[in-house]
Design a protein around this motif. Structure first.
Motif, short mmCIF file in Angstrom:
data_model
loop_
_atom_site.label_atom_id
_atom_site.label_comp_id
_atom_site.label_asym_id
_atom_site.label_seq_id
_atom_site.Cartn_x
_atom_site.Cartn_y
_atom_site.Cartn_z
N ASN A 94 6.34 7.65 -34.68
CA ASN A 94 6.11 8.86 -35.46
C ASN A 94 5.68 9.98 -34.52
O ASN A 94 5.30 9.74 -33.37
N ILE A 95 5.73 11.19 -35.04
CA ILE A 95 5.49 12.35 -34.19
C ILE A 95 4.05 12.40 -33.70
O ILE A 95 3.76 12.94 -32.62
N GLU A 143 2.26 9.83 -32.66
CA GLU A 143 2.22 9.01 -31.44
C GLU A 143 2.81 9.76 -30.26
O GLU A 143 2.31 9.66 -29.13
N ILE A 144 3.87 10.51 -30.52
CA ILE A 144 4.52 11.29 -29.46
C ILE A 144 3.58 12.39 -28.97
O ILE A 144 3.43 12.62 -27.77
N HIS A 145 2.92 13.07 -29.89
CA HIS A 145 1.98 14.12 -29.49
C HIS A 145 0.79 13.54 -28.74
O HIS A 145 0.30 14.15 -27.78
N ALA A 146 0.34 12.37 -29.16
CA ALA A 146 -0.78 11.73 -28.45
C ALA A 146 -0.38 11.36 -27.03
O ALA A 146 -1.17 11.52 -26.09
N ALA A 147 0.84 10.85 -26.87
CA ALA A 147 1.33 10.52 -25.53
C ALA A 147 1.45 11.77 -24.67
O ALA A 147 1.07 11.77 -23.49
N ARG A 148 1.96 12.85 -25.26
CA ARG A 148 2.04 14.12 -24.52
C ARG A 148 0.66 14.55 -24.05
O ARG A 148 0.49 15.00 -22.91
N ASP A 149 -0.34 14.41 -24.91
CA ASP A 149 -1.69 14.82 -24.53
C ASP A 149 -2.25 13.93 -23.42
O ASP A 149 -2.94 14.42 -22.51
N ARG A 150 -1.95 12.62 -23.45
CA ARG A 150 -2.42 11.73 -22.38
C ARG A 150 -1.73 12.05 -21.05
O ARG A 150 -2.28 11.85 -19.98
N VAL A 201 6.17 3.58 -24.48
CA VAL A 201 7.13 4.04 -23.46
C VAL A 201 8.02 5.12 -24.07
O VAL A 201 8.23 6.19 -23.48
N ILE A 202 8.57 4.86 -25.25
CA ILE A 202 9.42 5.84 -25.92
C ILE A 202 8.64 7.13 -26.17
O ILE A 202 9.15 8.24 -25.95
N ALA A 203 7.39 7.00 -26.62
CA ALA A 203 6.57 8.19 -26.89
C ALA A 203 6.35 9.01 -25.63
O ALA A 203 6.37 10.24 -25.66
N MET A 254 13.63 11.55 -26.73
CA MET A 254 14.03 12.95 -26.81
C MET A 254 14.60 13.27 -28.18
O MET A 254 14.35 14.35 -28.73
N ALA A 255 15.37 12.34 -28.75
CA ALA A 255 15.93 12.57 -30.08
C ALA A 255 14.82 12.77 -31.12
O ALA A 255 14.91 13.64 -31.99
N LEU A 256 13.77 11.96 -31.03
CA LEU A 256 12.65 12.11 -31.96
C LEU A 256 11.93 13.44 -31.74
O LEU A 256 11.52 14.10 -32.71
N ALA A 257 11.77 13.83 -30.48
CA ALA A 257 11.13 15.11 -30.19
C ALA A 257 11.95 16.27 -30.77
O ALA A 257 11.39 17.20 -31.37
#
Length: 322
Positions: free
Chosen positions: A2-3, A5-12, A150-152, A185-188
């Protein structure tokens, strides 16, 4: 996935991964017949996008689990990403690599402090070797693509492109093995730039993702050797990555080894970038599969630049005047 998790990974990843540039050249635009924008992930730490996913996955581990160590299997770029991320975190790393991986990638992985275990990819299973080592030593497996964190982490590359190209409609060509970068990238894009559509790009004869998308179900490669594009030779799409791409990706593209080498030479000559063969297939498709792309702009990712000097010299010698 979900988005959040992606935003959390970006922040890390903030302050640890490089924000890589989008580059262009009028010479490449003329050759492709449209504007070509190149996301230079070859300039990322360890020379490929893989550092993003590795850092995301390792930084998300419980500290006690992380301290016991991590394990990965990879032909080189994921190996280096995990090795470096583990080194920074101060945790042990064991990397299972094919014996025929480029010598530079093996040397770099060891140079980042990882223990390297070599295997014969034509006769042995990296998954079986990695699973046994993880069980014996209490290591946490960080797979190369089929892993949520990894995907995130790879999705952060897509967020950067979306931020650089707001309100743009274009195909985004992505060098694709198991699909971690492509699906992330597709999810982003789904959330941040719906006008951008990923299209997986693979070597001729190793187009498991393209065939899977066409069939609507996972198809496998009959071999994982036989192309110079070692970084993206995988058995089949991932169980996590394929459903994402089946929903969001456009049709796959393929290029020959010669076209990948030609793109390597052009990236060096026109953009001053060093690309490895598997990292150059998206640029090759943008330049040499132009009739399969629509629109006045195409974006492509040079996903890695870890090429052995002899092979790079061969590419320049063969196509340096092009």
């Amino acid at each position: 996935m979900n988005i959040d998790e992606i935003h959390a990974a970006r922040d890390r990843l903030a302050g640890h991964a490089r924000r890589t540039p989008l580059l262009s050249s009028p010479f490449l635009d003329e050759l492709a017949g449209r504007r070509v924008l190149v996301k230079a992930e070859c300039l990322q730490h360890t020379g490929s996008f893989k550092f993003r996913g590795a850092w995301s996955a390792i930084s998300a581990l419980d500290p006690d689990v992380r301290a016991r160590g991590v394990l990965a299997y990879s032909s080189g770029n994921h190996a280096q990403g995990v090795a470096r991320a583990a080194q920074i975190h101060g945790c042990p790393a064991v990397i299972v690599m094919p014996a025929d991986a480029p010598a530079l990638k093996i040397a770099n992985t060891r140079g980042f402090g990882a223990e390297v275990v070599l295997y014969d990819r034509a006769r042995e299973s990296r998954e079986e070797i990695g699973g046994a080592l993880a069980s014996e030593r209490g290591l946490t497996l960080i797979p190369p693509y089929d892993h949520p964190m990894v995907i995130a982490g790879q999705a952060s590359c897509g967020i950067e492109i979306a931020e650089d190209l707001p309100d743009t409609t274009a195909d985004v060509l992505v060098c694709c093995g198991g699909g971690g970068l492509t699906s992330g990238m597709a999810l982003a894009f789904e959330h941040h730039a719906p006008g951008l559509r990923v299209r997986p790009t693979e070597p001729d004869g190793f187009d498991d993702m393209a065939r899977s998308l066409q069939a609507g179900e996972i198809r496998r490669n009959s071999s994982t050797t036989g192309s110079i594009c070692d970084a993206i030779l995988t058995p089949a799409p991932g169980d996590l990555t394929f459903p994402i791409l089946n929903r969001l990706a456009g049709p796959g593209l393929t290029v020959s080894d010669d076209q990948a080498m030609h793109a390597m030479a052009l990236a060096f000559k026109r953009l001053k970038l060093v690309a490895e063969p598997g990292g150059a297939v998206a640029l090759a498709a943008a330049l040499f599969r132009a009739d399969e792309i629509v629109g006045d702009t195409v974006v492509c990712v040079i996903s890695g630049g870890n090429v052995d000097p002899a092979l790079f010299a061969e590419a320049l010698g063969k196509f340096g005047d092009a």
